[in-house]
Structure formats: structure tokens, C-alpha cells
Write an enzyme that holds these catalytic residues in place. Structure first.
Site, PDB file in Angstrom:
ATOM      1  N   ARG A 191       0.845  -1.199   0.000  1.00  0.00           N
ATOM      2  CA  ARG A 191       0.000   0.000   0.000  1.00  0.00           C
ATOM      3  C   ARG A 191       0.879   1.248   0.000  1.00  0.00           C
ATOM      4  NH1 ARG A 191      -4.678   1.362   4.460  1.00  0.00           N
ATOM      5  NH2 ARG A 191      -2.927   1.218   5.917  1.00  0.00           N
ATOM      6  N   ASP A 477      -3.512   2.908  14.177  1.00  0.00           N
ATOM      7  CA  ASP A 477      -2.729   3.591  13.158  1.00  0.00           C
ATOM      8  C   ASP A 477      -3.279   4.994  12.982  1.00  0.00           C
ATOM      9  OD1 ASP A 477      -5.017   3.394  11.581  1.00  0.00           O
ATOM     10  OD2 ASP A 477      -4.174   1.951  10.174  1.00  0.00           O
TER      11      ASP A 477
END
Length: 575
Positions: A191, A477
Site C-alpha cells: 500500500r 494507526d
């Protein structure tokens, strides 16, 4: 990578092949117009080769104008939402939504994705994740990685070693060596960062580079040949694409993929990608996004934590759409369930995977009852997903892989996915209103405290170079910090009334927030310890969190505003 001419035509003139440049005592061979402003040494020279930099520069010069236009379109759309307009399906692309087209067939190598594990591109994490028993590991340059120069470049080195199978890691404290298993290795997806984030340490023609083009370009350049030579056609490279809001952004990615495939002289469609649907505008663009990527797509994913943040951001000027405590904004909320159902329906209609969301729980040591309760929550969440029709799901820790696999195995039997068996025709009738229905629940002082405490601790870790942080038995996150600061901002901006002990009927304001901020800083110091608190940058993080929450206008991204601090706090990142 085979190339044509090494001469680039820019603004009517020619740029020569480049020059030798010095950085940190080391000399690197720089293409004309390309400057490295971070640490450069023997380790990073493996990644920052002249040819790789030429490839990245080629992508940047080709697509920079389209990226800038797409970002301007985002701002225009947000201005319309601020003016009272509601997001919805676009009439002009109705023909795409009603068409009978399908995406390219899913490659057999990734037909089965029932459990995927995610994590930053750190060396030990990569090895453990690839060995975890999950079907896929999504190696992350985005929300779970703090974008220091060292983290980014070491991540590229680590992935290069992982692809060729040579990666290992020696933990001297534990006297243990980590290396890849010989069999049952997870498929690797990568990603890159979102379109909005710059990379200030690689400057091309006097401007910072688009971060995702650096992440994609360097990884693809160094690894596409290894994928084909080691595994053959149909084995990638594979990607996850974050933070998109419109199909025009997917069209740019499709063009980037085609440009890369042509430069590498590999067949069109070799690169495959899954798009995270993690913004509210994108849920109305799912068919259109898949259509733009139809030769390169392997599905969509419910990025539900960022989706909650996007709901706040999209409706930042709408006082009638205040979120309740974030712990109450789960998949049972009508707008969240509708989003998941429509994603499944759309993906299966187009012949690709519908991936479920993240289980952020982590094993709780020395607390068997608490650990079992966490595992029960994961089991319940994954059971809901597989019954709804998802083809796979995400976990944040290797300790959750087996729980998730058992749930999906028990309901999918020998099928690799549910693309053909689960059509969810009822989702075809979902309306605009279903997807933006006001969430229900209460707002509490404890919710304010949790947002403040978690937001500050995550920002402090991110500024120190850590993007994946265990907090209160969850692996957090950047999405967590985004929800935390956006929700506090929303409550402040619109004077939300809090419920609960001691504050029932109290309206949110600067005085209350200031008191909570002070008290939570004291609690953080107590929880982490005086020494760790002093060594950390919690006060800097607290100030940044307060500025974000009290700003007259909600900042677009916390990470975008905070990126400049990375340069100041990390010597190897200084420009």
C-alpha cells in the site's frame, strides 16, 4: 527495466542524463532535475539507483498535473458539502453503474484471500506477517508507517529482500533470528501513500514528489522482474490503493499502471490492485472506480476506520450530523452496514473480491479473561462479515489469524471466495440516504477523554517514527488519530451536548476541552512513566492535538499538517 531514450523533453527543452551529486558525504548519480535531500548511503544506494530515480521522475512528470487537478476537485467538492450539498450518486455516470461489464478475472494466485494481515514495512514485521498463515500480507507505506526518510527507504530495502526471499532479521536482545518459512508464505500486497501526501526528500524539477509515486515507483522498478522470474505471470505485483474520493483518481492509477507495464515490457493487466473504500464520497463511486481499473482490479476493501473519519470531514459544516462516541460507531449503524452491503454487491456483480474491515485487537498477555473477551469480539465481527458475503477480512496481529481463518473456513468450505455464491441483490436498492443516514448514540465525557488520550499518544509515537502503536489492547494507526481529533473538533465546533455522569447536559466548549486536555496529559504521564514521558514528545503532541481540535476549519489530514515535524525531529530526514 528496458527503456527507450534517456532524454526527457520538458517545457520545450531537453534535460541531459544528469550529474553526480553529494549527499551526507556520499556521491549519488542523479538524473537531471532530481535531487535527494535525505540520507544517502550504501544501504539506500540499492534503492536510489539512477535508473530507479529516472523511472520515478518519468512518472512524476507525466502525472503531476493530473494529480494536482484531482486534488483541486476534492477541494471543490468539499466546498459544495460545506455549502449544504450532500454527496450522492452522479447522474452522469449512471451508464457505468447500470452496465453489464465485469473486471478482468481474478488471478488464481490470489483467488483465496480469506484472511489478510496488515502492518508497516518494518523488517521483523514483514517476516512475521509473511509467516503468519494469512493468505495475504499488506505491507504498508501509509497509515501504519510514520513517513520518516529512514522508514521509507528501509522499507523499500526490506521489501526487495522479501521478494527475492533473502530477508532475515536478528534480534540480539532475544538471541533469535527471524527468516521466511520455506512454504505457506502469504502473498505480498503493497500500500503506497495517498495522492495528497508529498515526499519532500525527493525533489523533481524543484518540487516535492508525489509520495505514492515514490512508493509505487521504487517498489515496482526493483521487484517486478523478480515476481515474474520467481513465480511467473499472474503473481503480481499487487497493490492496495488508499484514500481515493472519485473515479478520476482511479483513472490516474490505471494510467500509472499502464505506463509502468509498458516501460517494463510486461503485459497490460499484470499489475493488480484492491481499492480501499475509506472515504464517504468514494462509496458513491464504487462502480466507477472499478470500471476505471477494470483490467487491473482485484476488488474493494471496507476501510471502515478512515470511513468514519471521512464522514466527519465531509459533514464538517453540518451540525445535524454529529457522531456519537466513536466506540458506538460500529457496523450496526445503518450507514455503516449499508456501505458494507453495497460494497459486497458491487464487487460481486463485477467479478472481484469484497474485502472486510480491520480487527484491531491484539492478544492480551497475563489476562486470560480479557484475552478471551477480545477474541470473542474478533470472532463475532468476522462471523458478521462472512455471513454478509465478504470474501476475506483484515487482522492487525498474527495472533488473530487463526481465529479469523476458522470463521471463514467454517462458512466458505472449499470455496476460495464468495464472488459467485453471494450476490446480495437487496443491496442494489440502497439509496443515497441509506449511505449517509445520521448515526445514533450518545456523546460522553469518557468519549472525549478517550479521544484526547489516544490521539495525543498516537501523534507522539508518529512524530517519533512509529506509525503502528498498541494502545489499550488495540493496534492503532493514523486512522484512529484522525477520528479522535476530527470528532473532538466536530463537538467543539457545533457545541455538542455531552451525556453521562457529571456532565449531563453540558455543552462542549474550550473550557471543558482545556480541562480534559490537562487531566489526560497527567494520566498519560502516569501510564507511560515519568522517564518515558520526559524522553518522549508528548507535550509537542498535546499541543498539536489541541491546535487541530480548536482550529476554525477542520484540517484535511492530520498527517499532512504534521509531516513538516518529521523533517525537524529526525536528523536523517532533515532537508
Amino acid at each position: 527495466m528496458e527503456r527507450g531514450s534517456n532524454v526527457y523533453v520538458v517545457e520545450g527543452g531537453e534535460r541531459d542524463r544528469g550529474r553526480k551529486m553529494e549527499r551526507g558525504g556520499d556521491v549519488y548519480d542523479s538524473p537531471q532535475g532530481v535531487e535527494i535531500r535525505g540520507r544517502y548511503d550504501h544501504e539506500f544506494a540499492r534503492i536510489l539507483s539512477r535508473e530507479a530515480l529516472e523511472f520515478v521522475a518519468d512518472l512524476e512528470r507525466e502525472f503531476r498535473p493530473r494529480v494536482k487537478y484531482a486534488m483541486a476537485c476534492r477541494k471543490e467538492a468539499q466546498a459544495r458539502y460545506d455549502g449544504g450539498e450532500l454527496p450522492g450518486f452522479e447522474p452522469g455516470s449512471k451508464w457505468v453503474r447500470q452496465g453489464g461489464w465485469v473486471c478482468a478475472p481474478v488471478p488464481p494466485a490470489v483467488a483465496d484471500r480469506r484472511v489478510e494481515i496488515t502492518g508497516p514495512v518494518e523488517r521483523k514485521m514483514i517476516i512475521n506477517a509473511l509467516n503468519s498463515g494469512a493468505k495475504v500480507f499488506m505491507a504498508d507505506f501509509e497509515d501504519s508507517l510514520s513517513p520518516t526518510w529512514d522508514n521509507l527507504m528501509k522499507g523499500q530495502v526490506n521489501l526487495k529482500d522479501a521478494v527475492d526471499g533473502s530477508i532475515n532479521f536478528v534480534d540480539s536482545d532475544r538471541k533469535r533470528e527471524y527468516k521466511l518459512n520455506k512454504e505457506n508464505i502469504a502473498m505480498l500486497f503493497v500500500r503506497p501513500r495517498g495522492w495528497h501526501l508529498p515526499e519532500a526528500h525527493i525533489v523533481i524539477d524543484g518540487q516535492p514528489t508525489t509520495g505514492c509515486l515514490v512508493d509505487f515507483g521504487l517498489y515496482f522498478y526493483h521487484n517486478y522482474a523478480a515476481f515474474r522470474s520467481l513465480r511467473g505471470a499472474g503473481f503480481g505485483p499487487f497493490f492496495y490503493l488508499p484514500k481515493m474520493e472519485h473515479s478520476r483518481e482511479a483513472a490516474i492509477w490505471n494510467a500509472v499502471f499502464e505506463r509502468a507495464e509498458d516501460a517494463a515490457r510486461i503485459p497490460r493487466g499484470s499489475i493488480r490492485a484492491t481499492v480501499l473504500i475509506e472515504t464517504l464520497p468514494a462509496v458513491f463511486q464504487m462502480d466507477e472506480i472499478l470500471y476505471e481499473l477494470r483490467d487491473h482490479s482485484v476488488g474493494l476493501n471496507c476501510g471502515r476506520w478512515d470511513y468514519i473519519f471521512s464522514y466527519v470531514k465531509t459533514f464538517r459544516a453540518h451540525p445535524d450530523r454529529l457522531l456519537p462516541d466513536r466506540v458506538q460507531v460500529g457496523m450496526a449503524q445503518h450507514f455503516m452496514k449499508s456501505y458494507s452491503d453495497l460494497l459486497i454487491h458491487t464487487c460481486h456483480k463485477r467479478g472481484v473480491h469484497a474485502m472486510g474491515g480491520m480487527a484491531a485487537q491484539i492478544p492480551i498477555k497475563n489476562d486470560p479473561a480479557g484475552n478471551q473477551a477480545a477474541l470473542d469480539l474478533v470472532h463475532k465481527d468476522k462471523l458478521r462479515e462472512v455471513r454478509a458475503g465478504h470474501d476475506g477480512t483484515w487482522v492487525a496481529h498474527p495472533g488473530l489469524v487463526q481465529v479469523a481463518i476458522e470463521v471463514f473456513n467454517s462458512h466458505m468450505a472449499n470455496q476460495p471466495n464468495q464472488i459467485q455464491s453471494s450476490k446480495r441483490l437487496d443491496a442494489a436498492n440502497l439509496t443515497d440516504e441509506d449511505l449517509i443516514q445520521r448515526p445514533r448514540g450518545s456523546r460522553s465525557l469518557e468519549g472525549l477523554r478517550l479521544n484526547t488520550r489516544v490521539g495525543i499518544q498516537y501523534i507522539a509515537a508518529w512524530l517519533n517514527g512509529t506509525g503502528s502503536v498498541p494502545l489499550y489492547n488495540l493496534m492503532e494507526d493514523a486512522a484512529t488519530a484522525e477520528i479522535s481529533r476530527a470528532q473532538v473538533w466536530q463537538w467543539m465546533k457545533h457545541g455538542a451536548v455531552l451525556d453521562g455522569d457529571g456532565v449531563k447536559g453540558v455543552r462542549m466548549g474550550l473550557e471543558l476541552f482545556g480541562r480534559v486536555l490537562d487531566e489526560e496529559m497527567i494520566r498519560i504521564e502516569r501510564e507511560v512513566g515519568i522517564e518515558a514521558f520526559r524522553k518522549g514528545i508528548y507535550r509537542v503532541a498535546g499541543k498539536m492535538f489541541a491546535q487541530q481540535c480548536t482550529s476554525p476549519v477542520l484540517h484535511e489530514f492530520l498527517t499532512l499538517d504534521a509531516y513538516k515535524h518529521i523533517v525537524q525531529l529526525h536528523p536523517s530526514s532533515r532537508i
